[in-house]
Design a protein around this motif. Sequence first.
Motif, PDB file in Angstrom:
ATOM      1  N   LEU A 106     -93.169  46.184   3.707  1.00  0.00           N
ATOM      2  CA  LEU A 106     -93.938  45.690   2.788  1.00  0.00           C
ATOM      3  C   LEU A 106     -93.470  45.954   1.294  1.00  0.00           C
ATOM      4  O   LEU A 106     -93.638  44.975   0.430  1.00  0.00           O
ATOM      5  N   ALA A 107     -93.103  47.222   1.245  1.00  0.00           N
ATOM      6  CA  ALA A 107     -92.543  47.706  -0.394  1.00  0.00           C
ATOM      7  C   ALA A 107     -91.538  46.712  -0.608  1.00  0.00           C
ATOM      8  O   ALA A 107     -91.370  46.289  -1.676  1.00  0.00           O
ATOM      9  N   LYS A 108     -90.570  46.428   0.084  1.00  0.00           N
ATOM     10  CA  LYS A 108     -89.292  45.820   0.083  1.00  0.00           C
ATOM     11  C   LYS A 108     -89.995  44.259  -0.545  1.00  0.00           C
ATOM     12  O   LYS A 108     -89.226  43.834  -1.460  1.00  0.00           O
ATOM     13  N   ILE A 109     -90.758  43.606   0.171  1.00  0.00           N
ATOM     14  CA  ILE A 109     -91.279  42.330  -0.020  1.00  0.00           C
ATOM     15  C   ILE A 109     -91.822  42.265  -1.334  1.00  0.00           C
ATOM     16  O   ILE A 109     -91.353  41.319  -2.275  1.00  0.00           O
ATOM     17  N   LEU A 110     -92.561  43.129  -1.798  1.00  0.00           N
ATOM     18  CA  LEU A 110     -93.448  43.178  -2.993  1.00  0.00           C
ATOM     19  C   LEU A 110     -92.366  43.411  -4.066  1.00  0.00           C
ATOM     20  O   LEU A 110     -92.620  42.848  -5.193  1.00  0.00           O
ATOM     21  N   ALA A 111     -91.363  44.372  -3.838  1.00  0.00           N
ATOM     22  CA  ALA A 111     -90.551  44.387  -4.990  1.00  0.00           C
ATOM     23  C   ALA A 111     -89.668  43.483  -5.328  1.00  0.00           C
ATOM     24  O   ALA A 111     -89.246  42.950  -6.215  1.00  0.00           O
ATOM     25  N   SER A 112     -89.237  42.743  -4.224  1.00  0.00           N
ATOM     26  CA  SER A 112     -88.554  41.497  -4.209  1.00  0.00           C
ATOM     27  C   SER A 112     -89.200  40.346  -5.259  1.00  0.00           C
ATOM     28  O   SER A 112     -88.519  39.341  -5.726  1.00  0.00           O
ATOM     29  N   ARG A 113     -90.389  40.431  -5.051  1.00  0.00           N
ATOM     30  CA  ARG A 113     -91.372  39.547  -5.701  1.00  0.00           C
ATOM     31  C   ARG A 113     -91.648  39.913  -7.093  1.00  0.00           C
ATOM     32  O   ARG A 113     -92.470  39.509  -7.885  1.00  0.00           O
ATOM     33  N   ASP A 114     -90.990  41.104  -7.590  1.00  0.00           N
ATOM     34  CA  ASP A 114     -91.243  41.610  -8.964  1.00  0.00           C
ATOM     35  C   ASP A 114     -92.584  42.355  -9.256  1.00  0.00           C
ATOM     36  O   ASP A 114     -93.001  42.464 -10.475  1.00  0.00           O
ATOM     37  N   LYS A 115     -93.228  42.766  -8.210  1.00  0.00           N
ATOM     38  CA  LYS A 115     -94.429  43.426  -8.260  1.00  0.00           C
ATOM     39  C   LYS A 115     -93.968  44.774  -8.738  1.00  0.00           C
ATOM     40  O   LYS A 115     -93.126  45.458  -7.825  1.00  0.00           O
ATOM     41  N   ALA A 116     -94.735  45.778  -9.389  1.00  0.00           N
ATOM     42  CA  ALA A 116     -94.599  46.894  -9.672  1.00  0.00           C
ATOM     43  C   ALA A 116     -95.238  47.837  -8.462  1.00  0.00           C
ATOM     44  O   ALA A 116     -96.585  47.874  -8.205  1.00  0.00           O
ATOM     45  N   VAL A 117     -94.375  48.314  -7.778  1.00  0.00           N
ATOM     46  CA  VAL A 117     -94.914  48.857  -6.253  1.00  0.00           C
ATOM     47  C   VAL A 117     -94.458  50.354  -6.234  1.00  0.00           C
ATOM     48  O   VAL A 117     -93.301  50.776  -6.659  1.00  0.00           O
ATOM     49  N   SER A 118     -95.248  51.311  -5.654  1.00  0.00           N
ATOM     50  CA  SER A 118     -94.894  52.515  -5.305  1.00  0.00           C
ATOM     51  C   SER A 118     -95.350  52.789  -4.046  1.00  0.00           C
ATOM     52  O   SER A 118     -96.150  52.222  -3.291  1.00  0.00           O
ATOM     53  N   ILE A 119     -94.565  53.829  -3.249  1.00  0.00           N
ATOM     54  CA  ILE A 119     -95.166  54.396  -1.961  1.00  0.00           C
ATOM     55  C   ILE A 119     -95.883  55.776  -2.105  1.00  0.00           C
ATOM     56  O   ILE A 119     -95.391  56.582  -2.751  1.00  0.00           O
ATOM     57  N   VAL A 120     -96.881  55.865  -1.199  1.00  0.00           N
ATOM     58  CA  VAL A 120     -97.635  57.089  -1.241  1.00  0.00           C
ATOM     59  C   VAL A 120     -97.733  57.497   0.285  1.00  0.00           C
ATOM     60  O   VAL A 120     -98.130  56.733   0.893  1.00  0.00           O
ATOM     61  N   ALA A 121     -97.329  58.802   0.709  1.00  0.00           N
ATOM     62  CA  ALA A 121     -97.521  59.323   1.951  1.00  0.00           C
ATOM     63  C   ALA A 121     -98.323  60.592   1.891  1.00  0.00           C
ATOM     64  O   ALA A 121     -98.325  61.281   1.101  1.00  0.00           O
ATOM     65  N   TYR A 122     -99.105  60.767   2.863  1.00  0.00           N
ATOM     66  CA  TYR A 122    -100.227  61.852   3.016  1.00  0.00           C
ATOM     67  C   TYR A 122    -100.016  62.203   4.821  1.00  0.00           C
ATOM     68  O   TYR A 122    -100.444  61.415   5.382  1.00  0.00           O
ATOM     69  N   ASP A 123     -99.722  63.662   4.863  1.00  0.00           N
ATOM     70  CA  ASP A 123     -99.833  64.196   6.008  1.00  0.00           C
ATOM     71  C   ASP A 123     -99.971  65.699   5.945  1.00  0.00           C
ATOM     72  O   ASP A 123     -99.293  66.416   5.127  1.00  0.00           O
ATOM     73  N   PRO A 124    -101.460  66.253   6.206  1.00  0.00           N
ATOM     74  CA  PRO A 124    -101.629  67.607   5.897  1.00  0.00           C
ATOM     75  C   PRO A 124    -100.813  68.490   7.020  1.00  0.00           C
ATOM     76  O   PRO A 124    -100.876  69.723   6.825  1.00  0.00           O
ATOM     77  N   PHE A 125    -100.241  67.922   7.894  1.00  0.00           N
ATOM     78  CA  PHE A 125     -99.587  68.793   9.129  1.00  0.00           C
ATOM     79  C   PHE A 125     -98.083  69.014   9.008  1.00  0.00           C
ATOM     80  O   PHE A 125     -97.456  69.878   9.270  1.00  0.00           O
ATOM     81  N   THR A 126     -97.462  67.693   8.723  1.00  0.00           N
ATOM     82  CA  THR A 126     -95.894  67.812   8.792  1.00  0.00           C
ATOM     83  C   THR A 126     -95.331  66.769   7.670  1.00  0.00           C
ATOM     84  O   THR A 126     -96.178  66.157   6.962  1.00  0.00           O
ATOM     85  N   LYS A 127     -93.967  67.258   7.462  1.00  0.00           N
ATOM     86  CA  LYS A 127     -93.587  65.968   6.573  1.00  0.00           C
ATOM     87  C   LYS A 127     -92.487  65.045   7.380  1.00  0.00           C
ATOM     88  O   LYS A 127     -91.501  64.913   7.109  1.00  0.00           O
TER      89      LYS A 127
END
Length: 268
Positions: A106-127
């Motif tokens: 999804l991030a790649k599609i949005l970026a290809s349409r010139d949208k300003a996009v970022s990714i956030v990940a949350y996991d309290p147990f592991t990386k």
Amino acid sequence: LLLMNERLACIENDIIKERTREYPLPLRILFDKLVKNGFERKLAMSLISEVYGEIGDSAQDSIKANASMKRAIAQQISMNNIIEESGSILMLGPTGAGKTQTTKKLAKILASRDKAVSIVAYDPFTKGSYDDLMSFSESHGLPFSFTTNEEDIGFIVERDRRQKIIDITGHSSIQMKVLERLQDISKIIVLPAGARDEKMQSYCSEFDNVTNTTIGFTKLDEEESLGHIGHNLLRLGLPVSFLTTGIGIDDIVIPDHESLFKILLEGN
């Protein structure tokens, strides 16, 4: 009890089989295609009954029967083009459903349409997803944030105006806590196409009171038939936002009713 249920199921199937003989040949063909592709017989029967109720003997014409079936499916299964939305997206779903891979797609599609996009990940147990998403973000020039602290989520989401895709660990209890902090953003429940019907329904029932929610199916390439996706969408009553068809970064489909109709009747 098991034998009784099996007997009742056989009787029900015989009744449905007998009823289909009353319908024009094109509708019987559509019914057979749906069932062969994994669609539940009872729901398939309901659809062709609806079509016959709409167009009557005009269903003798296969073109008219197909067109009416498409309309019936379109009326009961809604679409949500997540790519056209401007707000952030929270990825829900069990462990192993494909949330992280879909986040990248999804991030790649949005970026290809010139949208300003970022990714956030949350996991309290592991990386577990950290290295994968970090590598992806660096190679595609996309901002990436990772946190193990629940309280950081709201701050990270609010600190800039980019459209964020938020990948959350697969523990539903943790996802519910994050939902309390991020109630107003779009949510996608990510489920593998091969998940058992009962498991899909049980998981989605945990989010019954969550608004602004759609569903996306992953790993379609691992399934021989896909009709069960249709009857799960009918039962769950959620709009479908995407389908992924492989492990490649571009293996994602934003469906319309034409493509969904083909999937339900023809499979992969």
